[in-house]
Design a protein around this motif. Sequence first.
Motif, PDB file in Angstrom:
ATOM      1  N   UNK A 181      40.831  40.328  39.180  1.00 32.88           N
ATOM      2  CA  UNK A 181      40.619  38.940  38.799  1.00 32.88           C
ATOM      3  C   UNK A 181      41.491  38.506  37.620  1.00 32.88           C
ATOM      4  N   UNK A 182      42.555  39.224  37.371  1.00 32.65           N
ATOM      5  CA  UNK A 182      43.453  38.807  36.305  1.00 32.65           C
ATOM      6  C   UNK A 182      44.387  37.722  36.841  1.00 32.65           C
ATOM      7  N   UNK A 183      44.959  36.996  35.949  1.00 36.61           N
ATOM      8  CA  UNK A 183      45.878  35.938  36.363  1.00 36.61           C
ATOM      9  C   UNK A 183      45.279  34.565  36.103  1.00 36.61           C
ATOM     10  N   UNK A 184      46.073  33.557  36.373  1.00 35.45           N
ATOM     11  CA  UNK A 184      45.671  32.184  36.056  1.00 35.45           C
ATOM     12  C   UNK A 184      44.779  31.552  37.114  1.00 35.45           C
ATOM     13  N   UNK A 185      44.543  32.224  38.225  1.00 33.56           N
ATOM     14  CA  UNK A 185      43.715  31.651  39.288  1.00 33.56           C
ATOM     15  C   UNK A 185      42.217  31.696  38.962  1.00 33.56           C
ATOM     16  N   UNK A 186      41.855  32.466  37.953  1.00 32.11           N
ATOM     17  CA  UNK A 186      40.438  32.652  37.632  1.00 32.11           C
ATOM     18  C   UNK A 186      40.161  32.231  36.199  1.00 32.11           C
ATOM     19  N   UNK A 187      39.005  31.609  35.993  1.00 32.28           N
ATOM     20  CA  UNK A 187      38.605  31.193  34.652  1.00 32.28           C
ATOM     21  C   UNK A 187      37.979  32.378  33.913  1.00 32.28           C
ATOM     22  N   UNK A 188      37.848  32.236  32.592  1.00 30.33           N
ATOM     23  CA  UNK A 188      37.205  33.287  31.798  1.00 30.33           C
ATOM     24  C   UNK A 188      35.758  33.490  32.232  1.00 30.33           C
ATOM     25  N   UNK A 189      35.101  32.399  32.598  1.00 29.89           N
ATOM     26  CA  UNK A 189      33.713  32.477  33.051  1.00 29.89           C
ATOM     27  C   UNK A 189      33.603  33.286  34.344  1.00 29.89           C
TER      28      UNK A 189
END
Length: 100
Positions: free
Chosen positions: A68-76
């Motif tokens: 889930x790393x990368x800009x496609x996923x939010x911190x939440x």
Amino acid sequence: LSHMEDLMTKWGSNNDEIRRAYEKADFEVKKLKRPDFYALFGVSPLASEMELKKAYKIQAKLLHPDRLSGSNYTDEQRKEAETKFKLLGEGLEILCDDFK
């Protein structure tokens, strides 16, 4: 359970029968507070250990923090997946151990 703790300290510290009853009740309360690991794994409560491990691998791949790393996923979304990933590990340990 807090009333039982009071009784345990007053009367049960030297009484094996009271101490065992307290420990059993304490264990059952902790068990009720656990999440539903079968639902988290997506399997029936009658699933075998092999089915649990297979479901664990599938869910772990989906929820692994590195995936889930990368800009496609939010911190939440990452935090939620990390929490579920940790629960998966705990769930596998508990469901595959007859004493837990």
